[in-house]
Motif scaffolding. Structure first.
Motif, PDB file in Angstrom:
ATOM      1  N   GLY A  40       6.189   5.271  -0.894  1.00 15.93           N
ATOM      2  CA  GLY A  40       6.675   6.270   0.057  1.00 15.93           C
ATOM      3  C   GLY A  40       7.512   5.608   1.119  1.00 15.93           C
ATOM      4  O   GLY A  40       8.248   4.670   0.854  1.00 15.93           O
ATOM      5  N   ASN A  41       7.392   6.109   2.350  1.00 11.96           N
ATOM      6  CA  ASN A  41       8.086   5.450   3.453  1.00 11.96           C
ATOM      7  C   ASN A  41       7.080   4.880   4.457  1.00 11.96           C
ATOM      8  O   ASN A  41       7.376   4.700   5.623  1.00 11.96           O
ATOM      9  CB  ASN A  41       9.048   6.412   4.157  1.00 11.96           C
ATOM     10  CG  ASN A  41       8.319   7.479   4.948  1.00 11.96           C
ATOM     11  OD1 ASN A  41       7.232   7.915   4.581  1.00 11.96           O
ATOM     12  ND2 ASN A  41       8.923   7.911   6.031  1.00 11.96           N
ATOM     13  N   TYR A  42       5.884   4.551   3.969  1.00 16.50           N
ATOM     14  CA  TYR A  42       4.846   4.088   4.881  1.00 16.50           C
ATOM     15  C   TYR A  42       4.200   2.753   4.515  1.00 16.50           C
ATOM     16  O   TYR A  42       3.434   2.210   5.295  1.00 16.50           O
ATOM     17  CB  TYR A  42       3.752   5.147   5.028  1.00 16.50           C
ATOM     18  CG  TYR A  42       3.049   5.473   3.737  1.00 16.50           C
ATOM     19  CD1 TYR A  42       1.951   4.738   3.309  1.00 16.50           C
ATOM     20  CD2 TYR A  42       3.485   6.513   2.932  1.00 16.50           C
ATOM     21  CE1 TYR A  42       1.317   5.022   2.116  1.00 16.50           C
ATOM     22  CE2 TYR A  42       2.853   6.804   1.742  1.00 16.50           C
ATOM     23  CZ  TYR A  42       1.768   6.068   1.346  1.00 16.50           C
ATOM     24  OH  TYR A  42       1.142   6.356   0.159  1.00 16.50           O
ATOM     25  N   CYS A  43       4.498   2.189   3.353  1.00 17.16           N
ATOM     26  CA  CYS A  43       3.874   0.917   2.972  1.00 17.16           C
ATOM     27  C   CYS A  43       4.856   0.073   2.161  1.00 17.16           C
ATOM     28  O   CYS A  43       5.467   0.562   1.212  1.00 17.16           O
ATOM     29  CB  CYS A  43       2.608   1.170   2.166  1.00 17.16           C
ATOM     30  SG  CYS A  43       1.711  -0.343   1.735  1.00 17.16           S
ATOM     31  N   LEU A  44       4.996  -1.197   2.545  1.00 16.34           N
ATOM     32  CA  LEU A  44       5.901  -2.111   1.862  1.00 16.34           C
ATOM     33  C   LEU A  44       5.173  -3.428   1.614  1.00 16.34           C
ATOM     34  O   LEU A  44       4.554  -3.971   2.522  1.00 16.34           O
ATOM     35  CB  LEU A  44       7.142  -2.374   2.725  1.00 16.34           C
ATOM     36  CG  LEU A  44       8.202  -3.258   2.098  1.00 16.34           C
ATOM     37  CD1 LEU A  44       9.115  -2.409   1.228  1.00 16.34           C
ATOM     38  CD2 LEU A  44       9.009  -3.960   3.155  1.00 16.34           C
ATOM     39  N   THR A  45       5.242  -3.904   0.375  1.00 15.98           N
ATOM     40  CA  THR A  45       4.640  -5.182   0.011  1.00 15.98           C
ATOM     41  C   THR A  45       5.749  -6.134  -0.411  1.00 15.98           C
ATOM     42  O   THR A  45       6.614  -5.765  -1.202  1.00 15.98           O
ATOM     43  CB  THR A  45       3.636  -5.012  -1.150  1.00 15.98           C
ATOM     44  OG1 THR A  45       2.639  -4.068  -0.762  1.00 15.98           O
ATOM     45  CG2 THR A  45       2.976  -6.319  -1.511  1.00 15.98           C
ATOM     46  N   VAL A  46       5.735  -7.345   0.148  1.00 14.85           N
ATOM     47  CA  VAL A  46       6.708  -8.376  -0.215  1.00 14.85           C
ATOM     48  C   VAL A  46       5.933  -9.569  -0.756  1.00 14.85           C
ATOM     49  O   VAL A  46       5.140 -10.172  -0.042  1.00 14.85           O
ATOM     50  CB  VAL A  46       7.569  -8.813   0.986  1.00 14.85           C
ATOM     51  CG1 VAL A  46       8.577  -9.872   0.562  1.00 14.85           C
ATOM     52  CG2 VAL A  46       8.269  -7.619   1.612  1.00 14.85           C
ATOM     53  N   GLU A  47       6.150  -9.868  -2.030  1.00 13.80           N
ATOM     54  CA  GLU A  47       5.533 -11.040  -2.648  1.00 13.80           C
ATOM     55  C   GLU A  47       6.564 -12.161  -2.738  1.00 13.80           C
ATOM     56  O   GLU A  47       7.753 -11.892  -2.850  1.00 13.80           O
ATOM     57  CB  GLU A  47       5.028 -10.692  -4.048  1.00 13.80           C
ATOM     58  CG  GLU A  47       3.937  -9.637  -4.043  1.00 13.80           C
ATOM     59  CD  GLU A  47       3.499  -9.251  -5.433  1.00 13.80           C
ATOM     60  OE1 GLU A  47       3.153 -10.147  -6.220  1.00 13.80           O
ATOM     61  OE2 GLU A  47       3.520  -8.037  -5.732  1.00 13.80           O
ATOM     62  N   ILE A  88       3.172  -4.411   4.918  1.00 15.85           N
ATOM     63  CA  ILE A  88       3.611  -3.799   6.166  1.00 15.85           C
ATOM     64  C   ILE A  88       3.380  -2.301   6.057  1.00 15.85           C
ATOM     65  O   ILE A  88       3.728  -1.682   5.044  1.00 15.85           O
ATOM     66  CB  ILE A  88       5.104  -4.092   6.402  1.00 15.85           C
ATOM     67  CG1 ILE A  88       5.302  -5.600   6.542  1.00 15.85           C
ATOM     68  CG2 ILE A  88       5.631  -3.336   7.613  1.00 15.85           C
ATOM     69  CD1 ILE A  88       6.703  -6.063   6.335  1.00 15.85           C
ATOM     70  N   GLU A  89       2.805  -1.726   7.103  1.00 15.25           N
ATOM     71  CA  GLU A  89       2.589  -0.282   7.149  1.00 15.25           C
ATOM     72  C   GLU A  89       3.206   0.271   8.415  1.00 15.25           C
ATOM     73  O   GLU A  89       3.338  -0.427   9.417  1.00 15.25           O
ATOM     74  CB  GLU A  89       1.101   0.039   7.082  1.00 15.25           C
ATOM     75  CG  GLU A  89       0.501  -0.303   5.735  1.00 15.25           C
ATOM     76  CD  GLU A  89      -0.968   0.062   5.628  1.00 15.25           C
ATOM     77  OE1 GLU A  89      -1.576   0.485   6.628  1.00 15.25           O
ATOM     78  OE2 GLU A  89      -1.513  -0.093   4.527  1.00 15.25           O
ATOM     79  N   GLY A  90       3.579   1.529   8.369  1.00 12.85           N
ATOM     80  CA  GLY A  90       4.204   2.227   9.486  1.00 12.85           C
ATOM     81  C   GLY A  90       5.268   3.150   8.928  1.00 12.85           C
ATOM     82  O   GLY A  90       5.414   3.290   7.714  1.00 12.85           O
ATOM     83  N   GLU A  91       6.015   3.799   9.809  1.00 12.15           N
ATOM     84  CA  GLU A  91       7.093   4.677   9.350  1.00 12.15           C
ATOM     85  C   GLU A  91       8.330   3.834   9.065  1.00 12.15           C
ATOM     86  O   GLU A  91       9.003   3.358   9.976  1.00 12.15           O
ATOM     87  CB  GLU A  91       7.421   5.734  10.400  1.00 12.15           C
ATOM     88  CG  GLU A  91       8.472   6.712   9.920  1.00 12.15           C
ATOM     89  CD  GLU A  91       8.856   7.730  10.982  1.00 12.15           C
ATOM     90  OE1 GLU A  91       9.821   8.470  10.723  1.00 12.15           O
ATOM     91  OE2 GLU A  91       8.225   7.774  12.042  1.00 12.15           O
ATOM     92  N   ILE A  92       8.613   3.618   7.784  1.00  9.20           N
ATOM     93  CA  ILE A  92       9.748   2.791   7.365  1.00  9.20           C
ATOM     94  C   ILE A  92      10.980   3.679   7.237  1.00  9.20           C
ATOM     95  O   ILE A  92      10.975   4.654   6.492  1.00  9.20           O
ATOM     96  CB  ILE A  92       9.442   2.077   6.031  1.00  9.20           C
ATOM     97  CG1 ILE A  92       8.223   1.153   6.215  1.00  9.20           C
ATOM     98  CG2 ILE A  92      10.659   1.292   5.549  1.00  9.20           C
ATOM     99  CD1 ILE A  92       7.659   0.617   4.929  1.00  9.20           C
ATOM    100  N   LYS A  93      12.010   3.338   7.988  1.00 13.50           N
ATOM    101  CA  LYS A  93      13.243   4.132   7.979  1.00 13.50           C
ATOM    102  C   LYS A  93      14.356   3.478   7.179  1.00 13.50           C
ATOM    103  O   LYS A  93      15.198   4.156   6.615  1.00 13.50           O
ATOM    104  CB  LYS A  93      13.703   4.386   9.407  1.00 13.50           C
ATOM    105  CG  LYS A  93      12.726   5.243  10.194  1.00 13.50           C
ATOM    106  CD  LYS A  93      13.188   5.466  11.607  1.00 13.50           C
ATOM    107  CE  LYS A  93      12.151   6.298  12.350  1.00 13.50           C
ATOM    108  NZ  LYS A  93      12.495   6.441  13.762  1.00 13.50           N
TER     109      LYS A  93
END
Length: 101
Positions: A40-47, A88-93
């Motif tokens: 969605g626009n609320y969680c991003l994972t960077v490996e 990273i969590e939050g409102e990703i724009k």
């Protein structure tokens, strides 16, 4: 003055890709590239990251092999950080990827 070649010239990169494919190694490991997953626009994972460059509630910049990733939004929080993975969590724009540096 001679120009220095990028350590992963086109031929070397093609050879590395062929080896990774032949050996069935995950590309992010064998080619030193990040794996970025967004829910969605609320969680991003960077490996396969190289560390954090900047961090505040509205922007996070992460060093990756050959460049950086910039995440902008609001209420951004670093939920998990290990040598292999950032969550990273939050409102990703917006998500900006800069490579070839």
């Amino acid at each position: 003055m001679d120009k220095k070649k990028h350590p992963f010239s086109a031929k070397k990169q093609a050879l590395r890709r062929a080896m990774v494919n032949a050996l069935e190694i995950p590309a992010e490991v064998g080619l030193d590239i990040p794996k970025i997953t967004m829910t969605g626009n609320y969680c991003l994972t960077v490996e396969n990251h190289k560390g954090i460059i900047d961090y505040d509630l509205n922007r996070i910049r992460i060093k990756i092999g050959g460049g950086w990733v910039e995440i902008t939004g609001s209420g951004l929080m670093l939920q998990t950080m290990s040598r292999e993975e950032l969550v990273i969590e939050g409102e990703i724009k917006a998500l900006n990827l800069e490579t070839g540096l």
